[in-house]
Design a protein around this motif. Structure first.
Motif, PDB file in Angstrom:
ATOM      1  N   ALA A 148       0.843  -1.206   0.000  1.00 57.63           N
ATOM      2  CA  ALA A 148       0.000   0.000   0.000  1.00 57.63           C
ATOM      3  C   ALA A 148       0.873   1.250   0.000  1.00 57.63           C
ATOM      4  O   ALA A 148       1.863   1.331   0.724  1.00 57.63           O
ATOM      5  N   GLY A 149       0.525   2.212  -0.870  1.00 55.90           N
ATOM      6  CA  GLY A 149       1.254   3.463  -0.931  1.00 55.90           C
ATOM      7  C   GLY A 149       2.478   3.428  -1.832  1.00 55.90           C
ATOM      8  O   GLY A 149       3.009   4.470  -2.206  1.00 55.90           O
ATOM      9  N   GLU A 150       2.926   2.252  -2.215  1.00 50.13           N
ATOM     10  CA  GLU A 150       4.125   2.148  -3.062  1.00 50.13           C
ATOM     11  C   GLU A 150       3.736   2.192  -4.540  1.00 50.13           C
ATOM     12  O   GLU A 150       2.600   1.898  -4.907  1.00 50.13           O
ATOM     13  N   THR A 151       4.720   2.551  -5.359  1.00 49.42           N
ATOM     14  CA  THR A 151       4.522   2.481  -6.807  1.00 49.42           C
ATOM     15  C   THR A 151       5.122   1.172  -7.299  1.00 49.42           C
ATOM     16  O   THR A 151       6.303   0.898  -7.065  1.00 49.42           O
ATOM     17  N   VAL A 152       4.307   0.363  -7.934  1.00 43.48           N
ATOM     18  CA  VAL A 152       4.749  -0.973  -8.362  1.00 43.48           C
ATOM     19  C   VAL A 152       4.363  -1.214  -9.820  1.00 43.48           C
ATOM     20  O   VAL A 152       3.590  -0.458 -10.410  1.00 43.48           O
ATOM     21  N   THR A 153       4.907  -2.290 -10.370  1.00 44.90           N
ATOM     22  CA  THR A 153       4.555  -2.714 -11.727  1.00 44.90           C
ATOM     23  C   THR A 153       3.831  -4.045 -11.664  1.00 44.90           C
ATOM     24  O   THR A 153       4.238  -4.934 -10.923  1.00 44.90           O
TER      25      THR A 153
END
Ligand code: 4AD
Ligand code: MG
Length: 432
Positions: A13-18
């Motif tokens: 949650a809150g992170e930028t992921v692919t």
């Protein structure tokens, strides 16, 4: 942040992921595109607003086709209403391959018949129910391995090409074997008996084949079986093992397949009740039950689906039926010392599907087996090696076979076994 499996998104949650996967569905509402992406571990809603991405990307998001392979980068937001508990706010979006149109199994059309879907099985596997069933199957198989490994059974792999029948000559698949004739195995049992005399407690897990000419919801021509075999075990011993085994597998499925059961709309309450002991009845009592339920049944005959359904009735747990007529069972069964017209065998009948396990105590006397081989008109020479097991240190021993697809069908609440194997083989189907 790198590539994350959809199943694990909640922890980011809150992170930028692919996320990498396939376009399952798309909905657009003016300034917003909602994409449903699947990656094999789960389904994810991705939301893209006009201001979140550049213009070309926004336009691409509006025309990406069903089942295109895609890569999405974005911020993980917890969203209790979303499947899996998280959604992705899209920042970047890339199409790896734009899927051709129309996709054969369109989301909009729910009217596809099973025959059509089976013809498209290679694509149908991508659907939420089909993939959930395959995941349950994999976990059931893992549970089976764990059950026997924890109990010190040795895994033994019997051959698939065999010189003789195990379960009767009417369902054999012939194979040309150089100048000889061979058959695809119907059951590894005879080899597992040899292995039990070497290793004590053994089990196998693999494909078996039967040229089943009838088309029913519980017969395949290629199906998987798990076959334990135990030296010095009696019928009672393996009945106890069978109920513990089935209960263990169901419990594990409940612990590990929660998401899958949701996709399958499986009410799991009945499965919670699967604990030992199971109800045990003799064949003769079962016949009385069948007739009392108004289902027809000839004397001394085997049970079919209607009879098995009548025996299980509204029982929530499987029912174990033991001591069937000698005449309807295989040549290797041990005769009941109390009644020569009965053998020491057991079938485990599960609610909704019927027989999931067949097994019993094996004939351990050489003369009796020789007689049975002759009586069943089996080629004696092909069984010489098997008879050796009764010549050299014969002991009482027992085992059973559990059908994987029927077990998975029961656990998933699927009507038909063909949905419980990736690529089903039946009398009318060997494609794809
Ligand atoms: O009852 P069966 O024929 O028993 C045997 O083959 C024994 N030799 C096993 C043993 O004692 N080691 O088959 C065992 C199980 C059935 O209870 C059923 O679950 C499954 O295998 N089975 C099938 N599943 C799908 N399609 C078919 N055509 C099946 N035939 C049997
Ligand atoms: Mg059987």
């Amino acid at each position: 942040m790198g590539v994350v499996a959809i199943r694990d998104l909640k922890q980011h949650a809150g992170e930028t992921v692919t996320v990498r996967g396939w376009m399952f569905n798309r909905r657009s509402a003016g300034k917003l595109h909602f994409l449903q992406v699947r990656d094999g571990s789960g389904f994810l809603q991705c939301v893209a607003g006009r201001k979140d991405v550049d213009e070309a990307t926004f336009e691409l998001l509006g025309r990406v086709t069903q089942e295109s392979s895609v890569q999405v980068e974005g911020e993980v937001r917890l969203e209790p209403r979303a499947p899996g508990g998280a959604e992705l706010g899209v920042r970047r979006f890339e199409v790896i391959q734009m899927a051709a149109q129309p996709y054969p199994i369109s989301i909009q059309d729910h009217g596809h018949g099973v025959d059509f879907l089976m013809e498209q099985r290679h694509l149908w596997l991508r659907g939420p129910k089909a993939s959930a069933t395959l995941r349950v199957r994999a976990r059931v198989i893992q549970a089976i391995r764990d059950f026997f490994n924890q109990r010190d059974f040795t895994l033994v792999d019997p051959p698939i090409l065999t010189p003789a029948a195990c379960e009767g000559t009417t369902t054999l698949f012939n194979v040309e074997y150089f100048e000889d004739k061979a058959y695809l195995t119907q059951s590894g049992q005879l080899y597992m008996e040899a292995a039990a005399m070497a290793l004590g407690k053994v089990y196998s897990l693999g494909p078996t084949f039967r040229a089943e000419k009838s088309k029913t919801r519980r017969h395949l021509t290629e199906f998987w079986m798990c076959e334990p075999e135990i030296a010095f075990a009696t019928l009672d011993d393996i009945m106890s093992l069978a109920e513990e085994f089935v209960s263990f597998v169901v419990r594990r499925a409940l612990e590990t397949c929660g998401e899958e059961f949701k996709h399958l709309e499986r009410d799991t309450k009945p499965l919670e009740k699967i604990v030992p002991p199971f109800h045990r009845i003799r064949y003769d009592e079962a016949v009385t039950k069948v007739r009392a339920a108004g289902v027809e049944m000839r004397d001394e005959d085997d049970f079919g689906t209607p009879q098995e359904m009548a025996i299980v009735g509204d029982s929530e747990k499987p029912v174990m039926v033991h001591r069937y007529p000698t005449a309807v069972k295989a040549f290797y069964m041990k005769r009941d010392p109390e009644n020569e017209k009965r053998v020491l065998c057991v079938d485990v009948l599960a609610p909704g599907i019927g027989e999931i396990i067949g097994g019993g105590q094996r004939a351990d006397d050489l003369a009796y087996l020789e007689e049975q081989i002759a009586l069943h008109k089996l080629p004696r020479a092909a069984f010489d090696w098997y008879l050796d097991l009764r010549k050299y240190g014969s002991v009482p021993h027992s085992g059973f076979g559990l059908g994987i697809e029927r077990t998975v069908a029961w656990i998933c609440g699927n009507e038909h076994v063909r949905e419980c194997i990736p690529f089903p083989r039946t009398i009318y189907r060997i494609y794809p």
